[in-house]
Design a protein around this motif. Structure first.
Motif, PDB file in Angstrom:
ATOM      1  N   PRO A  80       0.819  -1.222   0.000  1.00 20.59           N
ATOM      2  CA  PRO A  80       0.000   0.000   0.000  1.00 20.59           C
ATOM      3  C   PRO A  80       0.853   1.272   0.000  1.00 20.59           C
ATOM      4  N   ILE A  81       1.576   1.480  -1.072  1.00 17.93           N
ATOM      5  CA  ILE A  81       2.420   2.669  -1.214  1.00 17.93           C
ATOM      6  C   ILE A  81       1.509   3.881  -1.431  1.00 17.93           C
ATOM      7  N   THR A  82       1.738   4.933  -0.656  1.00 17.93           N
ATOM      8  CA  THR A  82       0.885   6.110  -0.758  1.00 17.93           C
ATOM      9  C   THR A  82       1.686   7.337  -1.172  1.00 17.93           C
ATOM     10  N   LYS A  83       0.971   8.292  -1.734  1.00 10.21           N
ATOM     11  CA  LYS A  83       1.559   9.581  -2.120  1.00 10.21           C
ATOM     12  C   LYS A  83       0.489  10.635  -1.908  1.00 10.21           C
ATOM     13  N   ALA A  84       0.863  11.737  -1.280  1.00 13.01           N
ATOM     14  CA  ALA A  84      -0.075  12.830  -1.036  1.00 13.01           C
ATOM     15  C   ALA A  84       0.211  13.970  -2.005  1.00 13.01           C
ATOM     16  N   PHE A  85      -0.863  14.566  -2.499  1.00  8.83           N
ATOM     17  CA  PHE A  85      -0.770  15.731  -3.380  1.00  8.83           C
ATOM     18  C   PHE A  85      -1.566  16.862  -2.735  1.00  8.83           C
ATOM     19  N   TYR A  86      -1.060  18.068  -2.879  1.00  8.43           N
ATOM     20  CA  TYR A  86      -1.733  19.233  -2.318  1.00  8.43           C
ATOM     21  C   TYR A  86      -2.059  20.207  -3.438  1.00  8.43           C
ATOM     22  N   THR A  87      -3.299  20.671  -3.461  1.00  7.16           N
ATOM     23  CA  THR A  87      -3.714  21.677  -4.431  1.00  7.16           C
ATOM     24  C   THR A  87      -4.187  22.897  -3.678  1.00  7.16           C
ATOM     25  N   GLN A  88      -3.737  24.045  -4.135  1.00  6.99           N
ATOM     26  CA  GLN A  88      -4.101  25.291  -3.472  1.00  6.99           C
ATOM     27  C   GLN A  88      -5.533  25.663  -3.818  1.00  6.99           C
ATOM     28  N   SER A  89      -6.302  25.896  -2.809  1.00 10.14           N
ATOM     29  CA  SER A  89      -7.690  26.312  -2.982  1.00 10.14           C
ATOM     30  C   SER A  89      -7.738  27.833  -3.017  1.00 10.14           C
ATOM     31  N   GLU A  90      -8.631  28.393  -3.837  1.00  7.42           N
ATOM     32  CA  GLU A  90      -8.773  29.847  -3.900  1.00  7.42           C
ATOM     33  C   GLU A  90      -9.300  30.392  -2.588  1.00  7.42           C
ATOM     34  N   GLN A  91     -10.072  29.590  -1.912  1.00 10.00           N
ATOM     35  CA  GLN A  91     -10.650  30.016  -0.641  1.00 10.00           C
ATOM     36  C   GLN A  91     -10.176  29.081   0.456  1.00 10.00           C
ATOM     37  N   GLY A  92      -9.214  29.513   1.208  1.00  7.13           N
ATOM     38  CA  GLY A  92      -8.791  28.733   2.349  1.00  7.13           C
ATOM     39  C   GLY A  92      -7.539  27.909   2.114  1.00  7.13           C
ATOM     40  N   PRO A  93      -7.359  26.919   2.986  1.00  4.93           N
ATOM     41  CA  PRO A  93      -6.125  26.117   2.946  1.00  4.93           C
ATOM     42  C   PRO A  93      -6.089  25.168   1.738  1.00  4.93           C
ATOM     43  N   SER A  94      -4.902  24.668   1.484  1.00  5.79           N
ATOM     44  CA  SER A  94      -4.737  23.733   0.363  1.00  5.79           C
ATOM     45  C   SER A  94      -5.449  22.423   0.679  1.00  5.79           C
ATOM     46  N   GLN A  95      -5.852  21.736  -0.390  1.00  7.92           N
ATOM     47  CA  GLN A  95      -6.571  20.467  -0.259  1.00  7.92           C
ATOM     48  C   GLN A  95      -5.592  19.313  -0.434  1.00  7.92           C
ATOM     49  N   LYS A  96      -5.696  18.343   0.453  1.00  7.95           N
ATOM     50  CA  LYS A  96      -4.829  17.166   0.388  1.00  7.95           C
ATOM     51  C   LYS A  96      -5.585  16.029  -0.281  1.00  7.95           C
ATOM     52  N   THR A  97      -4.947  15.424  -1.290  1.00 12.02           N
ATOM     53  CA  THR A  97      -5.482  14.236  -1.935  1.00 12.02           C
ATOM     54  C   THR A  97      -4.439  13.145  -1.775  1.00 12.02           C
ATOM     55  N   GLU A  98      -4.867  12.007  -1.244  1.00 16.44           N
ATOM     56  CA  GLU A  98      -3.917  10.919  -1.019  1.00 16.44           C
ATOM     57  C   GLU A  98      -4.214   9.773  -1.971  1.00 16.44           C
ATOM     58  N   PHE A  99      -3.181   9.233  -2.559  1.00 16.75           N
ATOM     59  CA  PHE A  99      -3.296   8.101  -3.485  1.00 16.75           C
ATOM     60  C   PHE A  99      -2.622   6.894  -2.854  1.00 16.75           C
ATOM     61  N   ASN A 100      -3.314   5.760  -2.888  1.00 13.81           N
ATOM     62  CA  ASN A 100      -2.780   4.503  -2.373  1.00 13.81           C
ATOM     63  C   ASN A 100      -2.875   3.492  -3.522  1.00 13.81           C
ATOM     64  N   ILE A 101      -1.745   3.000  -4.003  1.00 13.78           N
ATOM     65  CA  ILE A 101      -1.720   2.122  -5.180  1.00 13.78           C
ATOM     66  C   ILE A 101      -2.473   0.819  -4.928  1.00 13.78           C
ATOM     67  N   TYR A 102      -2.371   0.273  -3.737  1.00 17.02           N
ATOM     68  CA  TYR A 102      -3.077  -0.975  -3.418  1.00 17.02           C
ATOM     69  C   TYR A 102      -4.590  -0.746  -3.460  1.00 17.02           C
ATOM     70  N   LYS A 103      -5.046   0.329  -2.806  1.00 19.81           N
ATOM     71  CA  LYS A 103      -6.475   0.647  -2.795  1.00 19.81           C
ATOM     72  C   LYS A 103      -6.962   0.931  -4.217  1.00 19.81           C
ATOM     73  N   TRP A 104      -6.169   1.655  -4.988  1.00 19.25           N
ATOM     74  CA  TRP A 104      -6.567   1.946  -6.364  1.00 19.25           C
ATOM     75  C   TRP A 104      -6.751   0.648  -7.147  1.00 19.25           C
ATOM     76  N   PHE A 105      -5.777  -0.251  -7.052  1.00 17.70           N
ATOM     77  CA  PHE A 105      -5.819  -1.483  -7.839  1.00 17.70           C
ATOM     78  C   PHE A 105      -6.949  -2.406  -7.408  1.00 17.70           C
ATOM     79  N   MET A 106      -7.124  -2.570  -6.106  1.00 19.25           N
ATOM     80  CA  MET A 106      -8.092  -3.544  -5.605  1.00 19.25           C
ATOM     81  C   MET A 106      -9.523  -3.011  -5.537  1.00 19.25           C
TER      82      MET A 106
END
Length: 170
Positions: A80-106
């Motif tokens: 379950p290798i994970t990677k987090a990505f952050y995108t800046q929101s126009e209103q407020g704090p950045s949004q965190k999106t986490e990707f898990n390769i095991y969860k994606w595949f299964m």
């Protein structure tokens, strides 16, 4: 060669053994969610879900054969290798999106292995099945070739259930 330029073979075409380190490298190198396509394709070139036997088939290039891995052992191969990505929101704090390769595949992976992603071929088969379902005489056949337990019988089961039986008179 950059990760973006790397060509990844389709399932069953790999000639080198699967490497969890290579998968991790592809995930770590990703700068965005779309960059993860390389890691997804790499994983899918070795592993394919299998519904009938509840698990996955694993392409082993060394023996040039498929090995069945049951559900409870999949996590030992596909970590379950994970990677987090952050995108800046126009209103407020950045949004965190986490990707898990095991969860994606299964869980999330819905890639259709039929037709190897060729939409023209997929559309042909959909129309062919629609014609069969409507009871039209077909002048072609579908030839399905794969290992035992890969779900070819689903098609013949569908045809038997869905195509009306017409009595023919001589």
């Amino acid at each position: 060669m950059t990760a973006q330029a790397q060509v990844i073979p389709k399932f069953g075409e790999q000639t080198k053994a699967f490497s969890i380190d290579e998968l991790k490298r592809l995930i770590v190198a990703a700068k965005s969610m779309s960059d993860l396509d390389q890691a997804k394709r790499y994983l899918c070139s070795y592993f394919i879900p299998c519904a009938d036997f509840h698990g996955v088939f694993w392409w082993d290039p060394d023996s040039k054969s498929l090995k069945h891995v049951i559900d409870k052992n999949i996590g030992k191969l596909i970590r379950p290798i994970t990677k987090a990505f952050y995108t800046q929101s126009e209103q407020g704090p950045s949004q965190k999106t986490e990707f898990n390769i095991y969860k994606w595949f299964m869980v999330e992976n819905t890639d259709d292995i039929w037709c190897s992603g060729d939409w023209n071929l997929t559309e042909y088969i959909i129309k062919w099945l629609a014609g069969v379902s409507a009871g039209r005489k077909m002048y072609s056949i579908l030839y399905l070739k794969s290992g035992q337990g890969w779900g070819k019988g689903i098609i013949t089961d569908f045809i038997q259930r869905s195509v009306p039986r017409h009595s023919t008179r001589l």
